[in-house]
Design an enzyme around this catalytic site. Structure first.
Site, short mmCIF file in Angstrom:
data_model
loop_
_atom_site.label_atom_id
_atom_site.label_comp_id
_atom_site.label_asym_id
_atom_site.label_seq_id
_atom_site.Cartn_x
_atom_site.Cartn_y
_atom_site.Cartn_z
N ASP A 1 -5.96 4.49 9.80
CA ASP A 1 -7.24 5.04 9.57
C ASP A 1 -7.66 3.70 8.37
O ASP A 1 -8.83 3.87 8.77
CB ASP A 1 -7.39 6.28 7.91
CG ASP A 1 -7.28 7.31 8.99
OD1 ASP A 1 -7.10 7.66 10.36
OD2 ASP A 1 -6.88 8.56 8.17
N HIS B 1 0.67 -1.01 0.01
CA HIS B 1 0.28 0.01 -0.32
C HIS B 1 0.56 1.54 0.41
O HIS B 1 0.48 2.50 0.41
CB HIS B 1 -1.09 -0.01 0.91
CG HIS B 1 -1.96 -0.93 0.77
ND1 HIS B 1 -2.27 -2.50 0.70
CD2 HIS B 1 -3.42 -1.09 0.62
CE1 HIS B 1 -3.59 -2.66 0.37
NE2 HIS B 1 -4.33 -1.98 -0.36
N GLU C 1 -9.83 14.06 14.06
CA GLU C 1 -8.45 14.49 12.90
C GLU C 1 -9.37 15.59 12.23
O GLU C 1 -10.07 16.40 12.66
CB GLU C 1 -8.79 12.88 11.89
CG GLU C 1 -7.91 12.09 12.28
CD GLU C 1 -7.52 11.00 11.14
OE1 GLU C 1 -8.06 11.68 10.01
OE2 GLU C 1 -6.75 10.14 11.82
#
Ligand code: FAD
Length: 512
Positions: A158, A88, A274
């Protein structure tokens, strides 16, 4: 050089490829040169950079990885080796041009259920509990395995379909970082195979230099094969709020107020903070908000050009349920969001933590997940965020015809990080993280986003904003030295100690 034949089938499939190394038999049988497997190992979530490895190791034990590294070390001209978690990364960080990529996730199949093991658990003192996790394990599986026992790690990313070894090689940040630190601050012990193929168990007390090197070490010093993570009691539900601002200064003042309550044991503190920016552009995603409210949010964004959203979460369980609404009220008391622009959901803890996967499924269904991702992630010192808002958000992003899929912007506390580790952050008590998460429809758009990213970096440079990149983009040797700053010498010395032949994780582009 003796003929390399990795396995009959694989050799047949890839018979046209020329052998480069003469691997010992025990290793050769675990290496694949199947074109499809090579192709997969030469791409990542970024879909921008492609580097073709010579072979892919499909390990069936940790020894296979150690043996591969030792074999490379034994050659006068060693080949590079890159552990690959879920790839990723966005700019080839887990690739190895002409080297060997280690498919870490393959290890799980050989763990016989020992990939995630919770130990030391006394219900009376759940804070002493920990979980031993294979470096190849996904955070989503760690979540499921621990919450089953009423426990959970303290710090998350996240998105949870990332490997433990992959995020610990970067830092692992999210809305919990302001209070619990990044994931690298939440590790008790590691098993690592060094760049010389040695298996070493390390912690703050034992072989500490390797421990500190590897955490945030961009895969440069060793392969993480096990991490011991502290656990806490797992909540069961989450009050998930979004508060919308039309003023940057009010938004950031309130974010900083919220993260100033950051004692780990302070039950009144937020569990997650956030920030998200909404731009007055096409593709405004308002799916979080109730449908009847979407028009007034859209008109607020249209009016102000940019709306700033604090995302705030308070966890609870059956014991704390009677108090949670009052606790949420106390948290938002005195905050200066636009009156009535407060929106709330009540979801399970797991639904909250796994929220990005829901978006992934939507994007996948539209064919929008496997597209190029020219991302920019960085940390910005608090003293310059107002300049950053003017120069980057208003003068660059808002004015250009490019829309990020999502733009994250939120603060964290430096004292939750450990400076002995390899990760680099700005030198201020509070700094913000920017996640400019772009998706491009094709090459032209990749180029346009890349040009915008260079413009942002240039603006920071010209304005003397001392940013530090996160998930750092490829750099020249001089830029890497500048990136690590006062830590460069130590980083280089540690490389010489743990991976003297500079074999590991060449895709980061630091030492090759
Ligand atoms: P890979 O991309 O496979 O590898 C990354 C690097 O680590 C490579 O250099 C590789 O060689 C090395 N490596 C991999 N495994 C090991 C190991 N076991 N030991 C040593 N080195 C190893 N990051 C955050 O911090 N917070 C977020 O909220 C967040 N959200 C994300 C959401 C999405 C949709 C995506 C795509 C990425 C997100 N990231 C986030 C970034 C992510 O943490 C990094 O890309 C991380 O590297 C991904 O893990 P991976 O397993 O895919 O690693």
């Amino acid at each position: 050089m003796a003929m390399l034949c990795l396995s009959k089938i694989k050799c047949e499939k890839s018979h046209k490829l020329q052998p480069l190394f003469s691997f010992p038999k025990s290793l050769a049988s675990k290496l694949s040169r199947d074109p499809q497997i090579l192709l997969e190992a030469s791409t990542d979530y970024g879909h921008i950079i492609h580097k073709s490895p010579y072979a892919v190791l499909e390990p069936s034990s940790i020894d296979d990885i150690a043996n591969l590294i030792k074999f490379s070390n034994s050659l006068s001209n060693p080949f590079t080796i890159s552990p690959r978690g879920k790839a990723h990364s966005v700019l080839g960080q887990a690739m190895a041009q002409n080297g060997v990529v280690v498919n870490m996730t393959q290890l799980n199949g050989f763990r016989n259920g020992s990939g995630i093991v919770v130990s030391n658990c006394d219900v009376k003192s759940p804070l002493d509990c920990y979980v031993d996790v294979g470096g190849e394990q996904l955070w989503i599986d760690v979540l499921h395995a621990t919450t089953k026992l009423g426990l959970a790690p303290l710090s998350w990313t996240d998105y949870l379909y990332l490997t433990v070894g992959g995020t610990l090689s970067n830092a692992g940040i999210s809305g919990q970082t302001f209070r619990f630190g990044p994931q690298i601050s939440n590790v008790l012990e590691l098993d690592v195979i060094t760049g010389q193929g040695e298996f070493v168990t390390c912690s703050r007390e034992k072989n500490s230099e390797l421990f500190y090197s590897v955490l945030g070490g961009l895969g440069q010093f060793g392969v993480i094969t096990r991490a011991r993570l502290p656990l806490g009691p797992s909540p069961t539900r989450a009050k998930w709020l979004r508060l919308i601002y039309d003023d940057f200064s009010k938004f950031s003042t309130d974010q900083e107020h919220l993260i100033s309550f950051n004692n780990k044991n302070d039950t009144n503190a937020a569990n997650y903070v956030e920030g998200i920016l909404l731009f007055n552009k096409p593709l405004l995603d308002l799916s979080f908000y109730p449908t009847p409210d979407q028009p007034r949010i859209k008109s607020l964004v249209t009016k102000s050009g940019i709306a700033y959203v604090i995302e705030l979460v308070k966890y609870y369980d059956t014991n704390s349920q009677p108090r949670v609404d009052e606790e949420v009220d106390n948290l938002i008391k005195g905050l200066n969001f636009v009156p009535t622009f407060m929106f709330q959901k009540d979801v399970t803890y797991e639904e909250f933590l796994d929220r990005v996967h829901v978006e992934e499924l939507v994007l996948r269904s539209k064919g929008l997940w496997e597209v190029p991702h020219p991302w920019l992630n960085m940390f910005i010192p608090k003293s310059r965020i107002s300049d950053f808002n003017e120069g980057v958000f208003k003068d660059i992003i808002l004015k250009q015809n490019l829309t990020p899929v999502i733009l994250l912007f939120y603060p964290m506390n430096r004292n939750k990080w450990d400076d002995k580790m390899s990760a680099v952050i700005p030198n201020e008590d509070v700094f913000y993280t920017l996640g400019l998460l772009n998706a491009a429809s094709g090459l032209d758009e990749v180029k346009a986003f890349e040009a915008q990213i260079q413009q942002i970096l240039q603006f920071c440079n010209d304005s003397g904003i001392e940013i530090k990149q996160y998930l750092t983009r490829n750099k020249t040797p001089q830029q890497w030295i500048q990136h690590f700053g006062t830590k460069w010498q130590l980083f280089e010395d540690r490389k010489a100690k743990f991976d003297p032949k500079r074999i590991l994780s060449p895709g980061q582009g630091i030492f090759q």
